[in-house]
Motif scaffolding. Sequence first.
Motif, short mmCIF file in Angstrom:
data_model
loop_
_atom_site.label_atom_id
_atom_site.label_comp_id
_atom_site.label_asym_id
_atom_site.label_seq_id
_atom_site.Cartn_x
_atom_site.Cartn_y
_atom_site.Cartn_z
N PRO A 1 0.83 -1.21 0.00
CA PRO A 1 0.00 0.00 0.00
C PRO A 1 0.87 1.26 0.00
CG PRO A 1 -0.69 -1.54 1.72
CD PRO A 1 0.57 -2.07 1.15
N ASP A 2 0.32 2.34 -0.56
CA ASP A 2 1.09 3.57 -0.73
C ASP A 2 1.65 4.14 0.57
OD1 ASP A 2 1.25 3.90 -3.39
OD2 ASP A 2 -0.45 5.26 -3.59
N ASP A 3 0.89 3.98 1.69
CA ASP A 3 1.33 4.67 2.91
C ASP A 3 2.30 3.84 3.73
OD1 ASP A 3 -0.71 2.86 3.33
OD2 ASP A 3 -1.34 3.82 5.18
N VAL A 4 2.69 2.67 3.25
CA VAL A 4 3.66 1.86 4.00
C VAL A 4 5.04 2.49 3.87
CG1 VAL A 4 4.87 -0.34 4.01
CG2 VAL A 4 2.40 -0.27 3.75
N VAL A 5 5.71 2.63 5.01
CA VAL A 5 7.07 3.16 4.98
C VAL A 5 8.01 2.03 4.55
CG1 VAL A 5 8.94 4.09 6.37
CG2 VAL A 5 6.60 4.86 6.74
N VAL A 6 8.67 2.20 3.42
CA VAL A 6 9.61 1.16 2.99
C VAL A 6 11.01 1.45 3.49
CG1 VAL A 6 8.38 0.28 1.00
CG2 VAL A 6 9.81 2.29 0.74
N CYS A 7 11.39 2.72 3.53
CA CYS A 7 12.72 3.05 4.04
C CYS A 7 12.53 3.80 5.34
CB CYS A 7 13.49 3.91 3.05
SG CYS A 7 15.09 4.44 3.69
N SER A 8 12.78 3.14 6.46
CA SER A 8 12.51 3.80 7.73
C SER A 8 13.64 4.74 8.12
CB SER A 8 12.26 2.77 8.81
OG SER A 8 13.28 1.82 8.82
N CYS A 9 14.81 4.59 7.52
CA CYS A 9 15.90 5.53 7.84
C CYS A 9 15.54 6.93 7.34
CB CYS A 9 17.20 5.09 7.18
SG CYS A 9 17.79 3.51 7.75
N THR A 10 14.96 7.00 6.15
CA THR A 10 14.65 8.30 5.56
C THR A 10 13.16 8.55 5.50
OG1 THR A 10 14.65 7.31 3.37
CG2 THR A 10 16.72 8.24 4.13
N ASN A 11 12.39 7.62 6.09
CA ASN A 11 10.95 7.78 6.18
C ASN A 11 10.31 7.98 4.80
OD1 ASN A 11 8.62 7.79 7.66
ND2 ASN A 11 8.61 10.01 7.97
N VAL A 12 10.64 7.10 3.88
CA VAL A 12 10.08 7.19 2.53
C VAL A 12 9.03 6.09 2.38
CG1 VAL A 12 10.58 6.98 0.07
CG2 VAL A 12 12.17 8.17 1.56
N THR A 13 7.88 6.45 1.87
CA THR A 13 6.80 5.48 1.73
C THR A 13 6.82 4.84 0.35
OG1 THR A 13 5.31 7.18 0.89
CG2 THR A 13 5.30 6.81 3.27
N PRO B 1 16.07 -4.11 -1.73
CA PRO B 1 15.31 -5.13 -2.49
C PRO B 1 13.84 -4.76 -2.65
CG PRO B 1 16.67 -6.16 -0.80
CD PRO B 1 16.76 -4.69 -0.57
N VAL B 2 13.23 -4.25 -1.59
CA VAL B 2 11.81 -3.88 -1.68
C VAL B 2 11.64 -2.70 -2.63
CG1 VAL B 2 9.83 -3.09 -0.38
CG2 VAL B 2 11.36 -4.75 0.63
N VAL B 3 12.53 -1.70 -2.52
CA VAL B 3 12.45 -0.54 -3.41
C VAL B 3 12.58 -0.99 -4.86
CG1 VAL B 3 13.60 1.59 -4.08
CG2 VAL B 3 13.27 1.08 -1.67
N THR B 4 13.49 -1.92 -5.13
CA THR B 4 13.69 -2.40 -6.49
C THR B 4 12.40 -3.02 -7.04
OG1 THR B 4 15.97 -2.86 -5.93
CG2 THR B 4 15.13 -3.88 -7.93
N LYS B 5 11.77 -3.86 -6.21
CA LYS B 5 10.52 -4.48 -6.66
C LYS B 5 9.46 -3.43 -6.96
CE LYS B 5 10.78 -8.95 -4.40
NZ LYS B 5 10.42 -9.60 -3.14
N LEU B 6 9.35 -2.44 -6.05
CA LEU B 6 8.36 -1.38 -6.25
C LEU B 6 8.61 -0.64 -7.55
CD1 LEU B 6 8.06 0.31 -2.75
CD2 LEU B 6 6.22 -0.67 -4.08
N VAL B 7 9.87 -0.29 -7.79
CA VAL B 7 10.20 0.50 -8.98
C VAL B 7 9.87 -0.29 -10.23
CG1 VAL B 7 12.10 1.50 -10.28
CG2 VAL B 7 11.95 1.89 -7.83
N HIS B 8 10.27 -1.56 -10.25
CA HIS B 8 10.01 -2.35 -11.46
C HIS B 8 8.52 -2.54 -11.69
CE1 HIS B 8 14.31 -4.15 -11.71
NE2 HIS B 8 14.25 -2.87 -12.02
N ALA B 9 7.80 -2.81 -10.58
CA ALA B 9 6.35 -2.98 -10.73
C ALA B 9 5.72 -1.71 -11.27
CB ALA B 9 5.74 -3.37 -9.38
N GLN B 10 6.18 -0.55 -10.74
CA GLN B 10 5.58 0.70 -11.15
C GLN B 10 5.94 1.04 -12.60
OE1 GLN B 10 3.35 2.21 -9.31
NE2 GLN B 10 2.97 3.48 -11.11
#
Lengths: 698, 119
Positions: free
Chosen positions: A315-327, A361-370
């Motif tokens: 979901p869009d509001d899930v924080v994927v990077c908690s170091c920089t608080n990016v959803t 790894p999660v960011v990579t999946k998100l980017v490719h899916a998007q």
Amino acid sequence: MLATGSWAWTPRTDGVDLPGVFRYRTLDDLEALRAWVADRSAALGRPLRGAVVGGGVLGLEAAAALQSLGASATVVEFADHLMNVQLDAGGGEALRVLVNDLGMDVRTSLACTGLGAADDGAVATMRLSDDGELPVDVVVFSTGVRPRDRIARESGLAIGERGGVVVGATCRTSDPAVWAIGECASFDGECTGLVAPGNAMADVVVDRLLGGPRLYTPAPEGTKLKGVGVDAASFGDVFGLTPGALEVTFTDPVARTYRKLVVSDDARTLLGGVFVGDAALYPQLRPMLGRPLGADPSAFLAPEGGAPELGGDLPDDVVVCSCTNVTAGAVREAVTEHGCTTVGEVKACTKAGTVCGSCVPVVTKLVHAQLEASGIEVSRAMCEHFAMPRAELYALVAASELRTFSEIVAAHGTGRGCAVCKPVVAGILSSLRAGHVLSRDHAPLQDTNDHVMANLQKDGTYSVIPRVPGGEITPEKLMAIGAVAAEFGLYTRITGAQRIGMFGARIDQLPLIWQRLIDAGFESGQAYGKSLRAVKSCVGSAWCRFGVRDSVGMGILLENRYRRAADAAQVQGRRLRLRPGVRRGARQGRRRHRHRERLERVRRRQRRREPPPRGPARGGPRRRDARRGHRPVPRVLRAARRPPAAHRPVRRRLPRRHRRAPHDPRRRRAGHRRRPRGRDRRPRRRLPRRVGRGARRP
Amino acid sequence: MSTVLVRTDVCALDALVPERGAAALVDGRQVALFRLADDTVLAVQNHDPFCGANVLSRGIVGSVGDAPTVTSPMHKQVWDLRTGACLDTGGKVPVLDEPVDLATWAVEVRDGRVLVAHA
């Protein structure tokens, strides 16, 4: 605004000021520590004995640092297990085993009660709360931090019970003109010790100063051990304190992993997790905190489970990077709004994954899916000559009668190929069609390694690495390798993968060298094939004190069975330890079934002249399998269903007694195992019999 | 300024496998010969300027656009076989300040024999 941070607390015991006692907090601390270890061990003329007080994340990092400086390391922890803030008792115990493996000594439920000095004044002994004494040459205290709140105390600001300047959700202190952020601030009675909350608080203050409405809400914290060489991570409700919380635990003392998920009383919502020994699930599951898991929790933990895929549909509001608080939404936006087309660009744009990197790894999946969802083509072309990925080309060739590169490139590609697609086609053809890999049609497709059956080295000479299935080798064969190396003046080395390599052979020497090795019963293919190379195994029940089954036998069986299964990539067996009761067979049956199913789908589509589906042909069945709870099929096993033609010259020249080992394990047991005769003859392995009780029986 | 070109008979055309290289010593230099699918033969230096080893004859023959190419077996740089021009340096530079482009030789196939022209 107060942003004074925190200071490293040390217990008030005797001797904490002695030379050789350090904190583990700043770069200066580390420089001083490094200098001390170097000087002191030079002065003493031996490696130093180090001790770390505090078995938390930083304490373990400090112990690893001491080891890397050449000192030994004993970790003294007051609580009853390591990382007691982040891990439960089971995780702490698993971590202790792993840390012991690294050569660190761990002493828990103990406090340091004082330090004694040597004659020259430097620290020499540590007294412990059990009245024991530890000889030490260097001591590092890593016993936590305290907020640096003196200025606030002296100014009369409200101070938290456990220290820290009390702030509310606006980050204002008890004086509305004074703000406090980071480790010196106490929110809800807690001071934080990580970078992310500090950043979030800073954001709140900036927003408020500009008249904004932002409030600070503490994000659930997660911790991952870094820099020690051992995986340990946790997040959320580690101890299962939520009322009704259920804990699902998987402990594997053989693979040395401990995994626990904490879920709500209906087993649906993820509340926390602990991972020791293998933290691969941590970045995947952490963003799911407080959300429906979508699958049986045990499916994530069991080794055969094949964890359900997470990432692309967060979901869009899930924080994927908690170091920089990016959803997840921000990552998607980087693709849709800011035109990023690669993970690197998204990282630069959002800063996600730029601090600790655990979410990449999660960011990579998100980017490719998007990217795919936005219709932006993620180029899946293999190279200039073929517009499809390898798996698709494999399916196309499998469903056709094409036999040469020229035919395949004419039907499905353009041009005359390149160093990317030609070896791929060679692999596909050798998997699917009989035919000599060095025939006039196929030889030009092979990389030089596959062509001359050796590995090209930087000066143009080659290394020769004979296959040693399962690592089992006779003294005669060892001597044969030695004789060849001596005769041709080759450099010898046990390689990183524990294979025996002979280096420096000229290309014209290779046929002579291989003739000698073949005569000695060796074959090629262990170091360059895009195929199964080697299976690593435990020595198994024949020798190992803890062996339960015949791992070497299984390793040899697997290696001989799949060694020529050419594929688009190399395959290396993981270290093989057989658990009692592991069965083969059923899954192989399913694999064949699925393979036929897939071919049938392709053929059906071609009959109807339909274009291939967008995803790679293997994507469909794989994902479905994952949902059913099966592990995706390793590709090499798929390709292995018919014996390909790779390396036949070597094979053809093998004496009969060295041809493929029998596949049927029962025949091995019945004493039909290939056993060299003549010069290589060796006595039967006696030991298993002597050990008795059917030690060889799997 | 007249240079006399000598043609050295290297081998029979049939001795070359199509799209597979072979090394020959011509006038003291290692030459990599490539027989293309249409039976033309092209020659470039066997010396890989990027790694400094004589290995180019062991590279994989292919194409970039219309240009027939060879790829270094060492680090996968790509050259145009007709001109010797380097088409893809792979982001690397030669070890010894050598030019990245390759020397070429004119090759003639006459009566089934491969002749390499040199000064």
